[in-house]
Enzyme design. Structure first.
Site, mmCIF file in Angstrom:
data_model
loop_
_atom_site.group_PDB
_atom_site.id
_atom_site.type_symbol
_atom_site.label_atom_id
_atom_site.label_comp_id
_atom_site.label_asym_id
_atom_site.label_seq_id
_atom_site.Cartn_x
_atom_site.Cartn_y
_atom_site.Cartn_z
ATOM 1 C CG HIS A 1 2.205 -4.019 -14.400
ATOM 2 N ND1 HIS A 1 3.122 -4.634 -14.298
ATOM 3 C CD2 HIS A 1 1.213 -4.016 -13.370
ATOM 4 C CE1 HIS A 1 2.949 -5.288 -13.051
ATOM 5 N NE2 HIS A 1 1.892 -4.936 -12.577
HETATM 6 P P1 TYD Z 1 0.979 -3.036 -8.653
HETATM 7 O O1 TYD Z 1 2.379 -3.643 -8.926
HETATM 8 O O2 TYD Z 1 0.611 -2.164 -9.561
HETATM 9 O O3 TYD Z 1 -0.072 -4.378 -8.362
HETATM 10 P P2 TYD Z 1 -0.234 -5.472 -9.099
HETATM 11 O O4 TYD Z 1 0.069 -6.916 -8.523
HETATM 12 O O5 TYD Z 1 -1.579 -5.765 -9.344
HETATM 13 O O6 TYD Z 1 0.672 -5.461 -10.530
HETATM 14 O O7 TYD Z 1 1.183 -2.619 -7.137
HETATM 15 C C1 TYD Z 1 0.049 -1.987 -6.366
HETATM 16 C C2 TYD Z 1 0.365 -1.065 -5.502
HETATM 17 O O8 TYD Z 1 1.419 -1.192 -4.705
HETATM 18 C C3 TYD Z 1 1.077 0.336 -6.070
HETATM 19 O O9 TYD Z 1 0.816 1.517 -5.545
HETATM 20 C C4 TYD Z 1 2.627 0.134 -5.831
HETATM 21 C C5 TYD Z 1 2.850 -0.749 -4.708
HETATM 22 N N1 TYD Z 1 3.567 -1.429 -4.342
HETATM 23 C C6 TYD Z 1 4.821 -1.218 -3.716
HETATM 24 O O10 TYD Z 1 4.925 -0.155 -2.912
HETATM 25 N N2 TYD Z 1 5.881 -1.956 -3.599
HETATM 26 C C7 TYD Z 1 5.884 -3.088 -4.473
HETATM 27 O O11 TYD Z 1 6.996 -4.044 -4.215
HETATM 28 C C8 TYD Z 1 4.850 -3.438 -5.450
HETATM 29 C C9 TYD Z 1 5.085 -4.842 -6.264
HETATM 30 C C10 TYD Z 1 4.007 -2.512 -5.226
#
Ligand code: TYD
Length: 135
Positions: free
Chosen positions: A51
């Protein structure tokens, strides 16, 4: 490197008792951070990320172990391996990224410029291409 991404070397206080590294908001990273999160216990072969953010800037560090960061700003892409706890990578807004090749026990520490805001995510690559080609 894509759109303003850059490696930043952090201070290291070397000591026979063990080394110490630190980060101050706006001093070692070019933005103020409001959130810190970390990714850990990543099973072999898994990918994270995939993303971009509309407004958030981030700074990523391999606090332990190693992983690869794959970037794409809509026109160029690059892979950088992080494997030292005193180096991080600045990833500004509107850069698509994913993380892969996590070693056993890898920990990715992230400083982020904003509180968690799901609406700041661009999770669809074709939308990302549209937004970056317009900006
Ligand atoms: P995401 O940012 O999509 O993960 P990745 O590290 O793979 O990019 O986040 C995964 C899940 O965690 C999503 O449901 C949102 C949650 N999340 C939070 O609640 N707070 C945060 O600060 C972050 C980074 C993610």
């Amino acid at each position: 490197m894509p759109r303003d991404c850059r490696m930043i070397e952090l201070p290291r206080v070397q000591d026979a008792r063990g080394n110490l590294t630190f980060i101050e908001s706006l001093r070692h990273v070019p933005f103020a951070f409001q959130r810190v999160y970390w990714i850990y216990d990543v099973p072999g072969g898994e990918r994270r990320g995939g993303h971009a953010y509309r407004t958030a800037n981030e700074f990523l560090i391999a606090l332990s172990g190693s992983f690869d960061v794959v970037f794409d700003d809509g026109s160029a892409s690059q892979v950088i391996t992080l494997n030292r706890s005193y180096f991080g990578i600045f990833v500004p807004k509107l850069v698509w990224r994913h993380l892969q090749n996590f070693s056993t026990n890898a920990v990715c520490l992230v400083m982020a410029s904003t509180p968690f805001t799901e609406s700041d995510y661009i999770r669809d690559y074709s939308e990302f291409k549209e937004v970056t080609s317009a900006s």
